[in-house]
Design an enzyme around this catalytic site. Structure first.
Site, short mmCIF file in Angstrom:
data_model
loop_
_atom_site.label_atom_id
_atom_site.label_comp_id
_atom_site.label_asym_id
_atom_site.label_seq_id
_atom_site.Cartn_x
_atom_site.Cartn_y
_atom_site.Cartn_z
N HIS A 1 0.85 -1.19 0.00
CA HIS A 1 0.00 0.00 0.00
C HIS A 1 0.88 1.24 0.00
CE1 HIS A 1 -3.24 2.79 0.88
NE2 HIS A 1 -2.47 3.32 1.79
N ASP B 1 -15.21 2.86 8.77
CA ASP B 1 -14.17 3.81 8.37
C ASP B 1 -14.71 4.82 7.37
OD1 ASP B 1 -11.48 4.91 7.84
OD2 ASP B 1 -11.78 3.95 5.90
N ARG C 1 -14.90 13.03 9.91
CA ARG C 1 -13.63 13.70 10.25
C ARG C 1 -13.31 14.79 9.24
NH1 ARG C 1 -10.03 9.10 9.54
NH2 ARG C 1 -8.36 10.61 9.81
N SER D 1 -7.65 4.14 9.72
CA SER D 1 -8.41 4.22 8.47
C SER D 1 -7.71 3.44 7.36
CB SER D 1 -8.56 5.69 8.08
OG SER D 1 -9.17 5.81 6.81
N LYS E 1 -8.81 -1.02 5.94
CA LYS E 1 -9.09 -1.49 4.57
C LYS E 1 -8.08 -2.54 4.13
CE LYS E 1 -9.39 2.83 2.99
NZ LYS E 1 -9.63 3.70 4.15
#
Length: 433
Positions: A82, A161, A168, A183, A187
Site C-alpha cells: 500500500h 471507516d 472527520r 483508516s 481497509k
C-alpha cells in the site's frame, strides 16, 4: 454503557476498553450514535491520542464492521503493498509483476483515483479491453494460475471507516495519527493479505510533508499490523518531486513497462526493487533482503518480470499488443514544452503542483463524476539537481489543447531554479519494522 461516558473518559485522557471501542464503532455504523457524539469523541482522540492497544482495537472494530475478503483459497503467502499516495507513483505495475516473477501470489484490490491522476485501476484501463471487474472465483483462479491479478474492490469493506472519514473530513479531525493509521489499515486488513508492506511517502507531494510526521504515521501503521497478526514493514520514501519522469495514466503504464524491460529510471527502479524485496522476504521466499534484491534485479534484466506484466494484461482480457508496442497506448494530440526562463540548477519541484497541472489536462478527477483522459499527462525533462539553460524544456505537457494555459502556469510555479547546484533528494529515508 453510555456514549456520553466514553466521550468524557477520552476527553480526560483515559484509555478506552475494547468493549467501549466496539460499542462506539458498532453503534455509529448502525446509526444508533449520532454524528454530534461521534465528532465529540474524534475530537477528544485528536487532542488526547490513543495507545497502541486502543488504536489496534479501533482498527479491528472497523474491519469487523463490514465484509472481509477471504483469500484462503489462494495458495502461498499473500503479501499486499500500500502506498500513501504521491505523484507519478506507478510502482504497483512494476512491483506486482516483479513479486509474481519469483512465485509469490499478488492479489491486488485497488480503487479509482480522486485527485491529480487516476488510481491504479484508471491507469490500467489505458490498455484497451482490460477488465478490472471480475468475480471472486475468477480473481482467485487468476492469482493461483498466474500469481498476479489486479481488480476493483468488491464488497462492503470497513463501512465504519467510510462513515467516520466523512465525519472527520468536516469536523477538523482528519490529522490525527491513530485515526489516519486506523483508516488505512482497516481497509488493508479487510482485504485478506497475510503480510503488508507500506510505502509511506514524505515531502511536498505527500500527505505527510515532514519526515518526522511520515515516520510517526509509519510506526503507527506497523504497530497496528503487527498487533493484529500481520507482519508489516514500512518504507519511508521521498515525494519531494514526482517519482520517475511520467505523470498521467497511459504514460505511467509506458514508463513502468520500460522499467520491466530493463530501462533504468533510477528512483523508480530503486524503489520498486526495495518494496518487492521486503514483500518477498515477508513471504519467506528469500532469507534476506540482499538475496531478494539480487534475484529480483535479475528478473528485471532477464525479462521474467516483463512477462508477468504481459500475462496480467492477457489474463484480464487486455490488448497485450499495447504492451509489446508501447506507442499503441493512448496519446494526447499535442506535446507542449514548458521552458525554463533562466540558467541554473533545479533546486526544488513542488510535486503536488505538478499533479494539479496534470489534473487540469484531464489526467485526474476533481469530482467523482469526471472522466479520465488516459492519453494526457506530463513528462518531466528536468528533476532536482539537474542543470538547465534558459529556453530548455522543464517538462512536456501531453495535452489535447494547443495552449493549456492553466497547466503551463502551474508547472512554472512548481519549479525553483537557483544558481547553485543542489544534491538529489534521498530516496529511501527509513525502514520501519
Amino acid at each position: 454503557m453510555r456514549m456520553y461516558d466514553i466521550i468524557v473518559k477520552k476527553r480526560d485522557g483515559g484509555e478506552l476498553t475494547k468493549a467501549e471501542i466496539d460499542f462506539f464503532v458498532e453503534g455509529y455504523t448502525k446509526g444508533d450514535i449520532p454524528d454530534y457524539q461521534a465528532s465529540a469523541l474524534t475530537m477528544a482522540i485528536y487532542f488526547q491520542g490513543m495507545t497502541q492497544e486502543e488504536t489496534a482495537t479501533l482498527t479491528q472494530a472497523m474491519v469487523d464492521s463490514g465484509e472481509t475478503i477471504d483469500l484462503s483459497a489462494i495458495e502461498g503467502h499473500k503479501v499486499d503493498k500500500h502506498s500513501t499516495g504521491g505523484v507519478g507513483d506507478k510502482v504497483t505495475f512494476i512491483v506486482g509483476p516483479l513479486v509474481a516473477s519469483v512465485g509469490v501470489p499478488v492479489a491486488k484490490m485497488s480503487g479509482r483515483g480522486l485527485g491529480h491522476t487516476g488510481g491504479t485501476l484508471d491507469k490500467l484501463e489505458s490498455v484497451k479491453d482490460l477488465e478490472i471487474e471480475m468475480t471472486k472465483e475468477k480473481f482467485i483462479e487468476n492469482v493461483n494460475t498466474h500469481k498476479l491479478a489486479v481488480a476493483g474492490q468488491t464488497g462492503n469493506l470497513a463501512p465504519a471507516d467510510k462513515k467516520l472519514y466523512a465525519l472527520r473530513d468536516v469536523t477538523g479531525t482528519v490529522d490525527s495519527l491513530p485515526l489516519i493509521a486506523g483508516s488505512i489499515m482497516s481497509k488493508k486488513l479487510a482485504s485478506g493479505a497475510d503480510s503488508i508492506v507500506l510505502d509511506v511517502k514524505t515531502g511536498s507531494g505527500a500527505f505527510m510533508k515532514t519526515l518526522e510526521d511520515s515516520e510517526a504515521l509509519a510506526r503507527e501503521m506497523v504497530n497496528i499490523g503487527n498487533n493484529l497478526g500481520r507482519n508489516t514493514v514500512a518504507v519511508i520514501s521521498d515525494m519531494n518531486q514526482p517519482l520517475g519522469f511520467e505523470v498521467g495514466n497511459a504514460n505511467e503504464i509506458k514508463e513502468a513497462a520500460r522499467i520491466l524491460q530493463g530501462e533504468n529510471v533510477e528512483d523508480l527502479r530503486r524503489l520498486s526493487l526495495e518494496l518487492a524485496s521486503h514483500m518477498t522476504v515477508l513471504a519467506e521466499v528469500f532469507n534476506s533482503y540482499e538475496e531478494a534484491y539480487e534475484a529480483l534485479e535479475a528478473n528485471l534484466e532477464n525479462g521474467k518480470a516483463f512477462q508477468s506484466l504481459r500475462t496480467l494484461i492477457e489474463s484480464q482480457g487486455g490488448d497485450v499488443s499495447m504492451i509489446d508496442d508501447l506507442d499503441r497506448l493512448p496519446k494526447a494530440a499535442y506535446e507542449v514544452e514548458v521552458n525554463a526562463d533562466q540558467d541554473g540548477f533545479v533546486s526544488a519541484i513542488d510535486a503536488e503542483s505538478i499533479g494539479i497541472a496534470a489534473m487540469y489536462l484531464g489526467a485526474g478527477r476533481a469530482t467523482k463524476d469526471d472522466v479520465i483522459n488516459h492519453g494526457v499527462g506530463i513528462t518531466l525533462k528536468k528533476k532536482i539537481g539537474d542543470e538547465v539553460k534558459a529556453g530548455e524544456p522543464l517538462v512536456v505537457l501531453l495535452s489535447d489543447e494547443k495552449n493549456p494555459t492553466a497547466s503551463i502556469d502551474k508547472v512554472k510555479e512548481s519549479y525553483t531554479i537557483t544558481n547553485e547546484k543542489v544534491e538529489k533528494p534521498t530516496l529511501i529515508h527509513n525502514i520501519i519494522k
